[in-house]
Enzyme design. Structure first.
Site, PDB file in Angstrom:
ATOM      1  N   GLU A  47       8.315  -6.305  62.148  1.00 35.78           N
ATOM      2  CA  GLU A  47       7.760  -5.176  62.126  1.00 35.78           C
ATOM      3  C   GLU A  47       7.064  -4.914  60.893  1.00 35.78           C
ATOM      4  O   GLU A  47       7.804  -5.362  59.813  1.00 35.78           O
ATOM      5  CB  GLU A  47       8.987  -4.046  62.311  1.00 35.78           C
ATOM      6  CG  GLU A  47       9.498  -4.118  63.910  1.00 35.78           C
ATOM      7  CD  GLU A  47      10.749  -4.932  63.750  1.00 35.78           C
ATOM      8  OE1 GLU A  47      11.375  -5.401  63.071  1.00 35.78           O
ATOM      9  OE2 GLU A  47      11.175  -5.077  65.059  1.00 35.78           O
ATOM     10  N   TYR A  52      -0.195 -11.190  57.165  1.00 40.00           N
ATOM     11  CA  TYR A  52       0.187 -11.790  58.718  1.00 40.00           C
ATOM     12  C   TYR A  52      -0.846 -12.338  59.450  1.00 40.00           C
ATOM     13  O   TYR A  52      -0.694 -13.448  60.357  1.00 40.00           O
ATOM     14  CB  TYR A  52       1.042 -10.690  59.410  1.00 40.00           C
ATOM     15  CG  TYR A  52       2.478 -10.289  58.164  1.00 40.00           C
ATOM     16  CD1 TYR A  52       3.056 -11.356  57.690  1.00 40.00           C
ATOM     17  CD2 TYR A  52       2.707  -8.996  58.172  1.00 40.00           C
ATOM     18  CE1 TYR A  52       4.163 -10.985  57.019  1.00 40.00           C
ATOM     19  CE2 TYR A  52       3.727  -8.416  57.513  1.00 40.00           C
ATOM     20  CZ  TYR A  52       4.484  -9.503  56.883  1.00 40.00           C
ATOM     21  OH  TYR A  52       5.442  -9.159  55.931  1.00 40.00           O
TER      22      TYR A  52
HETATM   23  C1  LIG Z   1       2.839  -7.830  51.235  1.00 38.75           C
HETATM   24  C2  LIG Z   1       3.302  -9.039  50.039  1.00 38.75           C
HETATM   25  C3  LIG Z   1       4.343  -9.782  50.516  1.00 38.75           C
HETATM   26  C4  LIG Z   1       2.017 -10.144  49.639  1.00 38.75           C
HETATM   27  O1  LIG Z   1       2.671 -10.961  48.705  1.00 38.75           O
HETATM   28  P1  LIG Z   1       1.547 -11.838  47.973  1.00 38.75           P
HETATM   29  O2  LIG Z   1       2.117 -12.953  47.272  1.00 38.75           O
HETATM   30  O3  LIG Z   1       0.708 -10.689  46.877  1.00 38.75           O
HETATM   31  O4  LIG Z   1       0.430 -12.361  49.116  1.00 38.75           O
HETATM   32  P2  LIG Z   1      -0.464 -13.536  48.857  1.00 38.75           P
HETATM   33  O5  LIG Z   1      -0.851 -13.735  47.486  1.00 38.75           O
HETATM   34  O6  LIG Z   1       0.143 -14.743  49.536  1.00 38.75           O
HETATM   35  O7  LIG Z   1      -1.659 -12.895  49.750  1.00 38.75           O
HETATM   36  C5  LIG Z   1      -2.482 -13.734  50.993  1.00 38.75           C
HETATM   37  C6  LIG Z   1      -3.313 -12.925  51.668  1.00 38.75           C
HETATM   38  O8  LIG Z   1      -2.719 -11.716  52.302  1.00 38.75           O
HETATM   39  C7  LIG Z   1      -3.780 -10.541  52.002  1.00 38.75           C
HETATM   40  N1  LIG Z   1      -3.279  -9.585  50.992  1.00 38.75           N
HETATM   41  C8  LIG Z   1      -1.847  -9.686  50.495  1.00 38.75           C
HETATM   42  N2  LIG Z   1      -1.739  -8.609  49.851  1.00 38.75           N
HETATM   43  C9  LIG Z   1      -2.813  -7.661  50.103  1.00 38.75           C
HETATM   44  C10 LIG Z   1      -3.301  -6.400  49.496  1.00 38.75           C
HETATM   45  N3  LIG Z   1      -2.391  -5.674  48.840  1.00 38.75           N
HETATM   46  N4  LIG Z   1      -4.094  -5.902  50.170  1.00 38.75           N
HETATM   47  C11 LIG Z   1      -4.999  -6.561  50.982  1.00 38.75           C
HETATM   48  N5  LIG Z   1      -4.981  -7.958  51.289  1.00 38.75           N
HETATM   49  C12 LIG Z   1      -3.629  -8.368  50.894  1.00 38.75           C
HETATM   50  C13 LIG Z   1      -5.269 -11.122  51.387  1.00 38.75           C
HETATM   51  O9  LIG Z   1      -5.820 -11.721  52.468  1.00 38.75           O
HETATM   52  C14 LIG Z   1      -4.450 -12.258  50.542  1.00 38.75           C
HETATM   53  O10 LIG Z   1      -5.457 -13.212  50.424  1.00 38.75           O
HETATM   54  P3  LIG Z   1      -6.266 -13.245  48.803  1.00 38.75           P
HETATM   55  O11 LIG Z   1      -5.555 -12.878  47.974  1.00 38.75           O
HETATM   56  O12 LIG Z   1      -6.955 -14.600  48.878  1.00 38.75           O
HETATM   57  O13 LIG Z   1      -7.294 -12.028  49.117  1.00 38.75           O
HETATM   58  C15 LIG Z   1       3.425  -8.193  48.688  1.00 38.75           C
HETATM   59  O14 LIG Z   1       2.348  -7.313  48.423  1.00 38.75           O
HETATM   60  C16 LIG Z   1       4.684  -7.239  48.607  1.00 38.75           C
HETATM   61  O15 LIG Z   1       5.694  -7.550  48.244  1.00 38.75           O
HETATM   62  N6  LIG Z   1       4.463  -5.933  49.006  1.00 38.75           N
HETATM   63  C17 LIG Z   1       5.682  -4.932  48.995  1.00 38.75           C
HETATM   64  C18 LIG Z   1       6.646  -5.302  50.100  1.00 38.75           C
HETATM   65  C19 LIG Z   1       6.135  -5.425  51.394  1.00 38.75           C
HETATM   66  O16 LIG Z   1       5.362  -4.645  51.843  1.00 38.75           O
HETATM   67  N7  LIG Z   1       6.604  -6.468  52.267  1.00 38.75           N
HETATM   68  C20 LIG Z   1       6.107  -6.504  53.777  1.00 38.75           C
HETATM   69  C21 LIG Z   1       7.229  -5.798  54.357  1.00 38.75           C
HETATM   70  S1  LIG Z   1       6.811  -6.100  56.228  1.00 38.75           S
END
Ligand SMILES: CC(C)(COP(=O)(O)OP(=O)(O)OC[C@H]1O[C@@H](n2cnc3c(N)ncnc32)[C@H](O)[C@@H]1OP(=O)(O)O)[C@@H](O)C(=O)NCCC(=O)NCCS
Length: 148
Positions: free
Chosen positions: A107, A119
Site C-alpha cells: 500500500e 514502484y
Molecule cells: C520513496 C523512497 C523509498 C525512494 O528511495 P530512493 O532511494 O530515493 O529511490 P531511488 O533512488 O531508487 O529512485 C528510483 C526512481 O524512483 C523514482 N523516484 C524516487 N523518488 C522520487 C521522487 N521523490 N520523485 C519522483 N520520482 C522519484 C524515480 O523514477 C527514480 O529514478 P531517478 O532518480 O533516476 O529519476 C524514498 O524517497 C523514501 O524513503 N521516502 C520516504 C518514505 C516513503 O515514502 N516510503 C514509501 C512508503 S510506501
C-alpha cells in the site's frame, strides 16, 4: 556509479532503522517491532549500505504461501535519488521470483508520487484502494501489485 550493498537485516541495524522509521513515517515501527522480525520465518528484511557500511535504507516484507506483502520501504533523506530503494526492490523481487512467489504487493499513499513512480518502474500496477487506510494525515491506501 556508487556501490550499494544489500544485506540481510541484523540486530546491529535495528536502532538505526528505528531512527529512519521516525524520520519517514507518522506511525513508525519501533526498535522492538523491527527486532521481532529477526526471528520471524515469514519476514524478509534487507538493508542497503554504502561502501563504508553506512545504512542508506531498508525494505521489509512478509511472505506466506507465495504471497508477499511489503511493509515498508525507506531511505534516509540525504541518501535519496542514488538508487538505494531500487537496489532494495531489485533484490526483493529477485528473491520472490527465486522462491516462485505469485505476487508482491504493498500500500502507498496516493499523494506519495515519488514512491509510486519508483514502484511503477518495477512493474507494480494499481490493484485497488483501501479506504482511509492511513492516519495522521488520513488518506486512502493505493494497492500496487507486481504479479510474478
Ligand atoms: C520513496 C523512497 C523509498 C525512494 O528511495 P530512493 O532511494 O530515493 O529511490 P531511488 O533512488 O531508487 O529512485 C528510483 C526512481 O524512483 C523514482 N523516484 C524516487 N523518488 C522520487 C521522487 N521523490 N520523485 C519522483 N520520482 C522519484 C524515480 O523514477 C527514480 O529514478 P531517478 O532518480 O533516476 O529519476 C524514498 O524517497 C523514501 O524513503 N521516502 C520516504 C518514505 C516513503 O515514502 N516510503 C514509501 C512508503 S510506501
Amino acid at each position: 556509479m556508487e556501490k550499494i550493498k544489500v544485506v540481510a537485516m541484523t540486530a546491529a541495524h535495528v536502532a538505526e532503522l528505528a531512527r529512519l522509521e521516525q524520520l519517514c513515517f507518522s506511525e513508525p515501527w519501533s526498535e522492538a517491532g523491527l527486532a521481532a522480525e529477526l526471528n520471524n520465518e515469514t519476514a524478509f528484511f534487507r538493508v542497503a549500505e554504502d561502501a563504508g557500511g553506512n545504512v542508506l535504507g531498508y525494505v521489509g516484507m512478509h511472505c506466506v504461501a507465495g504471497e508477499c506483502y511489503i511493509d515498508n520501504v525507506a531511505v534516509f533523506p540525504q541518501a535519496r535519488r542514488r538508487g538505494a530503494a531500487s537496489a532494495l526492490l531489485a533484490d526483493l523481487v529477485a528473491w520472490a521470483k527465486a522462491k516462485e512467489c505469485a505476487f508482491v504487493t504493498l500500500e502507498v499513499r496516493p499523494s506519495n508520487t515519488g514512491a509510486i513512480a519508483l514502484y511503477e518502474k518495477f512493474g507494480f500496477a494499481e490493484a485497488g484502494r483501501r479506504r482511509r487506510f492511513y492516519r495522521d494525515p488520513e488518506e486512502d491506501g493505493l494497492i500496487l501489485t507486481l504479479n510474478l
